[in-house]
Write an enzyme that holds these catalytic residues in place. Structure first.
Site, PDB file in Angstrom:
ATOM      1  N   THR A   8       9.750   5.689  -3.293  1.00 25.47           N
ATOM      2  CA  THR A   8       9.247   5.148  -4.553  1.00 25.47           C
ATOM      3  C   THR A   8       7.963   5.885  -4.932  1.00 25.47           C
ATOM      4  O   THR A   8       7.202   6.312  -4.072  1.00 25.47           O
ATOM      5  CB  THR A   8       8.973   3.628  -4.453  1.00 25.47           C
ATOM      6  OG1 THR A   8       7.854   3.393  -3.590  1.00 25.47           O
ATOM      7  CG2 THR A   8      10.189   2.885  -3.931  1.00 25.47           C
ATOM      8  N   GLY A   9       7.741   6.020  -6.231  1.00 28.37           N
ATOM      9  CA  GLY A   9       6.559   6.750  -6.694  1.00 28.37           C
ATOM     10  C   GLY A   9       6.601   8.208  -6.298  1.00 28.37           C
ATOM     11  O   GLY A   9       5.604   8.783  -5.845  1.00 28.37           O
ATOM     12  N   ALA A  10       7.772   8.837  -6.488  1.00 23.20           N
ATOM     13  CA  ALA A  10       8.000  10.188  -5.953  1.00 23.20           C
ATOM     14  C   ALA A  10       7.650  11.312  -6.915  1.00 23.20           C
ATOM     15  O   ALA A  10       7.741  12.481  -6.543  1.00 23.20           O
ATOM     16  CB  ALA A  10       9.465  10.324  -5.544  1.00 23.20           C
ATOM     17  N   SER A  11       7.249  11.002  -8.132  1.00 21.74           N
ATOM     18  CA  SER A  11       7.101  12.064  -9.133  1.00 21.74           C
ATOM     19  C   SER A  11       5.694  12.646  -9.221  1.00 21.74           C
ATOM     20  O   SER A  11       5.466  13.591  -9.979  1.00 21.74           O
ATOM     21  CB  SER A  11       7.520  11.536 -10.517  1.00 21.74           C
ATOM     22  OG  SER A  11       6.692  10.456 -10.916  1.00 21.74           O
ATOM     23  N   SER A  12       4.752  12.122  -8.452  1.00 20.58           N
ATOM     24  CA  SER A  12       3.389  12.658  -8.502  1.00 20.58           C
ATOM     25  C   SER A  12       2.640  12.299  -7.235  1.00 20.58           C
ATOM     26  O   SER A  12       3.117  11.511  -6.408  1.00 20.58           O
ATOM     27  CB  SER A  12       2.628  12.115  -9.728  1.00 20.58           C
ATOM     28  OG  SER A  12       2.487  10.700  -9.635  1.00 20.58           O
ATOM     29  N   GLY A  13       1.455  12.877  -7.072  1.00 19.97           N
ATOM     30  CA  GLY A  13       0.564  12.521  -5.980  1.00 19.97           C
ATOM     31  C   GLY A  13       1.172  12.672  -4.600  1.00 19.97           C
ATOM     32  O   GLY A  13       1.889  13.634  -4.297  1.00 19.97           O
ATOM     33  N   GLY A  15       3.528  10.943  -3.191  1.00 21.30           N
ATOM     34  CA  GLY A  15       4.987  10.871  -3.193  1.00 21.30           C
ATOM     35  C   GLY A  15       5.626  12.223  -3.436  1.00 21.30           C
ATOM     36  O   GLY A  15       6.593  12.603  -2.754  1.00 21.30           O
ATOM     37  N   SER A 171      -3.747   1.668   3.149  1.00 24.11           N
ATOM     38  CA  SER A 171      -5.046   2.257   2.830  1.00 24.11           C
ATOM     39  C   SER A 171      -6.082   1.812   3.844  1.00 24.11           C
ATOM     40  O   SER A 171      -5.970   0.737   4.445  1.00 24.11           O
ATOM     41  CB  SER A 171      -5.482   1.823   1.425  1.00 24.11           C
ATOM     42  OG  SER A 171      -6.817   2.214   1.155  1.00 24.11           O
ATOM     43  N   TYR A 193      -6.704  -4.480  -5.193  1.00 25.08           N
ATOM     44  CA  TYR A 193      -6.106  -3.347  -4.474  1.00 25.08           C
ATOM     45  C   TYR A 193      -6.289  -3.522  -2.966  1.00 25.08           C
ATOM     46  O   TYR A 193      -5.331  -3.402  -2.189  1.00 25.08           O
ATOM     47  CB  TYR A 193      -6.749  -2.040  -4.939  1.00 25.08           C
ATOM     48  CG  TYR A 193      -6.179  -0.821  -4.258  1.00 25.08           C
ATOM     49  CD1 TYR A 193      -4.984  -0.259  -4.695  1.00 25.08           C
ATOM     50  CD2 TYR A 193      -6.828  -0.223  -3.181  1.00 25.08           C
ATOM     51  CE1 TYR A 193      -4.438   0.861  -4.069  1.00 25.08           C
ATOM     52  CE2 TYR A 193      -6.297   0.891  -2.552  1.00 25.08           C
ATOM     53  CZ  TYR A 193      -5.107   1.428  -2.994  1.00 25.08           C
ATOM     54  OH  TYR A 193      -4.577   2.534  -2.372  1.00 25.08           O
TER      55      TYR A 193
END
Length: 343
Positions: A8-13, A15, A171, A193
């Protein structure tokens, strides 16, 4: 047979860095990119296949801050796959982070400066809002949406013959003091967060307790201090220019400043090669980078880990939190069912 990895969240950063690094480790993988923005996801897919033509890369639209999206994506995944070997629960948000400038500059001239920069303890507050599901946005995105994904995908995850690994991006900012069982969505606090990441650590322990016998294992990772779009939003570009020399200097004293997404993915990639049965469910695995740029993974066997980052988790609290999530699951399913019937 190809190993199947869902991220999940694979399109930036982190991921995106993880996708690239996993394909270097195993060019025959089937990577499934779960992303909100499908145009970005397809662009990443094209880039990955250009570099690794023997891999299989697919996409699925998923917004973990929207339970209907999670249900639709889960249904699609169950139609495509018979099993998942790895699930990286990486998507997350830190909306409108506000920096306590006074705390920052007082910390710069104290003995806690390394700890402060490593964990951001006492430095950051965030805004929060209510989602369409009636939940706190940070909690739903970082914790509950992923929890519901795991619940929906249980048929693909629980195989005693060949274990499946869940790997959560947590984190160092996960603080027990910012979490409360009575307000586990953190609706009354200013550090959602931190609360959500501590909740992730609790859920990790509970999942191992409840699912290891069914062949499902869970781990948590801290990628270190990484410069991503989320991080850059904390300060103005001018402030980052002022602080970066200090951060580079501190890197020689503490290895928490991974800085680049590639470095931050180190522990995530390391777990890809581990036998899940051999891992300690009470350990958070930390990506680390030396002052000279060498990457390694900090575990409970590292003296610095024991000094600064031992997982502060009570197993009974973890189980109570897990039961609270199951109760919340019942409530939201009833609510969604009523909405569907009315429409």
């Amino acid at each position: 047979m190809r190993k199947v990895v869902l991220i999940t969240g694979a399109s930036s950063g982190i991921g995106l860095a993880l996708c690239k690094r996993l394909l270097v480790e195993d060019g025959e993988l089937h990577l499934c990119l779960a992303c909100r923005n499908m145009s970005k996801a397809e662009a990443v897919r094209t880039t990955l296949l250009a570099s690794h033509p023997t891999a299989e890369v697919t996409t699925v639209q998923m917004d973990v801050s929207n339970l209907q999206s999670v249900f639709w994506a889960s249904k699609e995944l169950k139609q495509r796959f018979q099993r998942l070997d790895y699930v990286y629960l990486n998507a997350g948000i830190m909306p409108n982070p506000q920096l306590n400038i006074k705390a920052l500059f007082s910390g710069l001239f104290s003995r806690k400066v390394i700890h402060m920069f490593s964990t951001a303890e006492g430095l950051l507050t965030q805004d929060n809002k209510i989602t369409a599901d009636g939940l706190q946005e940070v909690f739903e995105t970082n914790v509950f949406g992923h929890f519901m994904l795991v619940r929906e995908l249980e048929p693909l995850l629980c195989h005693s013959d060949n274990p499946t690994q869940l790997i959560w991006t947590s984190s160092r900012n996960a603080r027990k003091s910012n979490f409360s069982l009575e307000d586990f969505q953190h609706s009354k606090g200013q550090e959602p967060y931190s609360s959500s990441k501590y909740a992730t650590d609790l859920l990790n322990v509970a999942l191992n307790r409840n699912f290891n016998q069914r062949g499902l294992y869970s781990s948590v990772v801290c990628p270190g201090t990484v410069m991503t779009n989320m991080t850059y939003g904390i300060l103005s570009p001018f402030m980052w220019i002022l602080l970066m020399p200090i951060i580079w200097l501190l890197r020689f004293f503490t290895h928490a400043f991974t800085l680049k997404p590639y470095n931050g993915a180190e522990a995530l990639v390391w777990l890809f090669h581990q036998k899940p049965e051999s891992l300690n469910p009470l350990t958070k695995y930390l990506s680390a980078t030396t002052g000279f740029g060498s990457n390694y993974v900090m575990t409970e066997k590292s003296s610095l880990y024991l000094l600064l980052f031992q997982l502060d988790i009570d197993e009974d609290t973890a189980e109570k939190f897990y039961q609270n999530l199951l109760e919340l699951e019942k409530h939201v399913r009833v609510t969604i069912q009523k909405t569907d019937n009315q429409s």
